[in-house]
Enzyme design. Structure first.
Site, PDB file in Angstrom:
ATOM      1  N   ARG A  76       0.883  -0.862   0.067  1.00 59.19           N
ATOM      2  CA  ARG A  76       0.339  -0.036  -0.171  1.00 59.19           C
ATOM      3  C   ARG A  76       0.962   1.216   0.112  1.00 59.19           C
ATOM      4  O   ARG A  76       0.569   2.063  -0.263  1.00 59.19           O
ATOM      5  CB  ARG A  76      -1.020   0.004   1.639  1.00 59.19           C
ATOM      6  CG  ARG A  76      -2.117  -0.655   1.220  1.00 59.19           C
ATOM      7  CD  ARG A  76      -3.474  -0.474   2.471  1.00 59.19           C
ATOM      8  NE  ARG A  76      -3.184  -1.423   2.867  1.00 59.19           N
ATOM      9  CZ  ARG A  76      -4.399  -1.828   4.045  1.00 59.19           C
ATOM     10  NH1 ARG A  76      -5.068  -1.365   4.226  1.00 59.19           N
ATOM     11  NH2 ARG A  76      -4.514  -2.658   4.749  1.00 59.19           N
ATOM     12  N   LEU A  94      -6.416  -2.012  -3.353  1.00 60.40           N
ATOM     13  CA  LEU A  94      -6.821  -2.176  -3.496  1.00 60.40           C
ATOM     14  C   LEU A  94      -7.908  -0.943  -4.362  1.00 60.40           C
ATOM     15  O   LEU A  94      -8.944  -1.892  -4.654  1.00 60.40           O
ATOM     16  CB  LEU A  94      -7.630  -2.961  -2.986  1.00 60.40           C
ATOM     17  CG  LEU A  94      -6.972  -4.732  -2.541  1.00 60.40           C
ATOM     18  CD1 LEU A  94      -7.202  -5.331  -1.478  1.00 60.40           C
ATOM     19  CD2 LEU A  94      -6.839  -5.160  -4.299  1.00 60.40           C
ATOM     20  N   VAL A  97      -2.950 -12.110  -4.191  1.00 61.18           N
ATOM     21  CA  VAL A  97      -2.758 -12.294  -2.821  1.00 61.18           C
ATOM     22  C   VAL A  97      -3.663 -11.797  -2.329  1.00 61.18           C
ATOM     23  O   VAL A  97      -4.158 -11.782  -0.867  1.00 61.18           O
ATOM     24  CB  VAL A  97      -1.721 -12.683  -3.107  1.00 61.18           C
ATOM     25  CG1 VAL A  97      -1.422 -13.748  -1.256  1.00 61.18           C
ATOM     26  CG2 VAL A  97      -0.657 -13.719  -3.415  1.00 61.18           C
ATOM     27  N   ALA A  98      -3.082 -10.187  -1.980  1.00 61.75           N
ATOM     28  CA  ALA A  98      -4.003  -9.473  -1.462  1.00 61.75           C
ATOM     29  C   ALA A  98      -4.930  -9.064  -0.965  1.00 61.75           C
ATOM     30  O   ALA A  98      -5.821  -9.815  -2.190  1.00 61.75           O
ATOM     31  CB  ALA A  98      -3.721  -7.751  -1.692  1.00 61.75           C
ATOM     32  N   TYR A 109     -15.636 -11.150   6.565  1.00 61.94           N
ATOM     33  CA  TYR A 109     -14.478 -12.031   5.588  1.00 61.94           C
ATOM     34  C   TYR A 109     -14.948 -13.136   4.479  1.00 61.94           C
ATOM     35  O   TYR A 109     -14.808 -13.039   3.588  1.00 61.94           O
ATOM     36  CB  TYR A 109     -13.651 -12.340   6.677  1.00 61.94           C
ATOM     37  CG  TYR A 109     -12.359 -13.015   6.154  1.00 61.94           C
ATOM     38  CD1 TYR A 109     -11.567 -12.264   5.517  1.00 61.94           C
ATOM     39  CD2 TYR A 109     -12.297 -14.680   6.018  1.00 61.94           C
ATOM     40  CE1 TYR A 109     -11.025 -13.268   5.071  1.00 61.94           C
ATOM     41  CE2 TYR A 109     -11.738 -15.604   5.249  1.00 61.94           C
ATOM     42  CZ  TYR A 109     -10.144 -14.592   4.592  1.00 61.94           C
ATOM     43  OH  TYR A 109      -9.195 -15.264   4.317  1.00 61.94           O
ATOM     44  N   LYS A 146     -14.438 -12.890   0.897  1.00 56.67           N
ATOM     45  CA  LYS A 146     -14.197 -13.921  -0.330  1.00 56.67           C
ATOM     46  C   LYS A 146     -15.397 -14.511  -1.731  1.00 56.67           C
ATOM     47  O   LYS A 146     -14.191 -14.706  -2.564  1.00 56.67           O
ATOM     48  CB  LYS A 146     -13.896 -15.196   1.398  1.00 56.67           C
ATOM     49  CG  LYS A 146     -12.374 -14.683   1.346  1.00 56.67           C
ATOM     50  CD  LYS A 146     -11.243 -13.472   0.919  1.00 56.67           C
ATOM     51  CE  LYS A 146     -10.162 -14.229   0.191  1.00 56.67           C
ATOM     52  NZ  LYS A 146      -9.193 -14.021  -0.676  1.00 56.67           N
ATOM     53  N   PRO A 202      -7.904 -21.701  -0.124  1.00 54.56           N
ATOM     54  CA  PRO A 202      -7.121 -22.491   1.190  1.00 54.56           C
ATOM     55  C   PRO A 202      -8.144 -22.368   2.438  1.00 54.56           C
ATOM     56  O   PRO A 202      -8.985 -21.555   2.418  1.00 54.56           O
ATOM     57  CB  PRO A 202      -5.530 -21.154   1.667  1.00 54.56           C
ATOM     58  CG  PRO A 202      -5.530 -20.946   0.446  1.00 54.56           C
ATOM     59  CD  PRO A 202      -6.876 -20.128  -0.188  1.00 54.56           C
ATOM     60  N   SER A 214      -4.752 -15.332  10.895  1.00 55.66           N
ATOM     61  CA  SER A 214      -5.076 -17.202  10.923  1.00 55.66           C
ATOM     62  C   SER A 214      -4.088 -17.312  12.436  1.00 55.66           C
ATOM     63  O   SER A 214      -4.010 -18.318  12.761  1.00 55.66           O
ATOM     64  CB  SER A 214      -4.823 -17.692   9.452  1.00 55.66           C
ATOM     65  OG  SER A 214      -3.558 -17.458   9.403  1.00 55.66           O
TER      66      SER A 214
END
Ligand code: NAP
Length: 338
Positions: A34, A60, A79-80, A153, A157, A182, A197
């Protein structure tokens, strides 16, 4: 010829392992952060040949920087995406950057003539909104967004991967898209700035989780996940593919017992108690963390990774090893004091 890949979110946990493996396998890597103020710290953690990695500023939530970051690249690993420690009150705090960021990255990828775009999605996009029970999930499944109680969350996703696939179907052209989903990512930790996580193992180890609710999770090791991303970047014919990345489902109780057995006195704060379902339900009225897990009580979510194993020849290490390696790093880095 050396391939160049853009890995978005270079400051993140998974991206770090992925960048390291890509550099080790001879890729040139572009990565976004960022703010470039993070570059020096991220470089220090990556500890790879600095000339192999170039940093670009891109958020983003904004268009700036994505075109520059992708110039000269042939592949993208997107990935972000926000993965906060807590639960925001407004789901759009996560949904908007996850969805719009993915679409920004896709549009920039198409404009830059990128060949392949691998998006890090999540089993959050696959296996929620099903209710209590023992479930078996494959890549054909999608989280049911019409069901109540999905965390921001999980929503972010699911919405982001759906939006990416819809955009690909309508406008993707020759761009090849696939996603990796994942489960909970564990394994070695490099710094105090660890992914959310990891906090499940940290809370067990430091004793802040005082009793185990009847919940569990699939586990994937960050090293195996990085490896799966590289396989998806390089294997032939990945257009439209979707890969669950998970080892077996493990109950929190079993993970706690495993830590006590493997680490002995260093795990003396790991709880031996369980919390009954009724107490979690009561707590859910005023505690956002209890609210987030109440729908999980008693459920088993088996995430079937056989597709990645068959198509990409992917292998995973035992979840026990990932959990113990996470704990070992948290202790060695002084993040948890036994
Ligand atoms: P992480 O360490 O928190 O990394 C998230 C990355 O996303 C960071 O680089 C973060 O940048 C970046 N990011 C967040 N909001 C952003 C924004 N508005 N603009 C630009 N970058 C932004 O988490 P992680 O575990 O590596 O997760 C990486 C990906 O894997 C995410 O897509 C996540 O949903 C997915 N995933 C993770 C797990 C897991 O268990 N860890 C499981 C399934 C899927 P900053 O450093 O600036 O915040």
């Amino acid at each position: 010829m050396t391939n160049t890949v853009l890995v978005s979110g270079g400051s993140g946990y998974i991206a770090g392992f992925l960048i390291r493996q890509l550099v080790a396998e001879g890729w040139m890597v572009h990565t976004t952060v960022r703010s470039l103020a993070k570059e020096a710290a991220v470089r220090a953690l990556l500890a790879v040949d600095n000339s192999r990695v170039k940093f670009f500023a891109a958020d983003l939530n904004a268009d700036a920087g994505w075109a520059e970051a992708m110039a000269g690249c042939s592949h993208v690993a997107h990935v972000a995406s926000p993965l906060p420690m807590g639960v925001p009150k407004d789901a759009n705090e996560l949904i908007v950057p996850a969805r719009d960021g993915a679409l920004r990255a896709l549009r920039a990828a198409k404009a830059a003539g990128i060949k392949r775009f691998v998006m890090t999605s999540s089993v959050a996009a696959i296996s929620y909104g099903r209710g209590r029970g023992v479930h078996h999930f494959t890549e054909a499944d999608w989280t049911d967004l019409s069901k109540p109680g999905l965390t921001p969350y999980i929503q972010s996703k699911t919405v982001a991967e759906r939006a990416a696939r819809d955009w690909m179907a309508a406008e993707g052209g020759d761009l090849e898209y696939c996603s990796i989903c994942p489960s909970v990512v564990l394994g070695p930790v490099w710094s105090r700035d660890y992914s959310a996580s990891i906090s499940v193992v940290k809370k067990l180890l430091d004793g802040s989780l005082r009793a185990c609710p009847d919940i569990g999770f699939g586990v994937v090791d960050v090293r195996d996940l990085a490896d799966l991303h590289v396989r998806a970047l390089t294997a032939p014919n990945m257009a439209g593919e979707r890969f669950i990345a998970s080892g077996r489902f493990i109950k929190l109780r079993e993970a706690a017992d495993l830590l006590r057995d493997a680490l002995g006195p260093e795990a003396h704060k790991v709880t031996t108690r369980n919390v009954p379902d009724w107490l979690v339900r009561v707590a859910a009225h005023f505690n956002p963390v209890a609210k987030a897990v109440v729908g999980e009580l008693g459920s088993v979510r088996n995430q079937d990774a056989s597709h990645a194993k068959a198509v990409l020849n992917w292998a995973t290490r035992p979840v026990e090893q990932s959990i113990v390696d996470t704990a070992r790093c948290l202790i060695d880095l002084g993040i948890v004091k036994p």
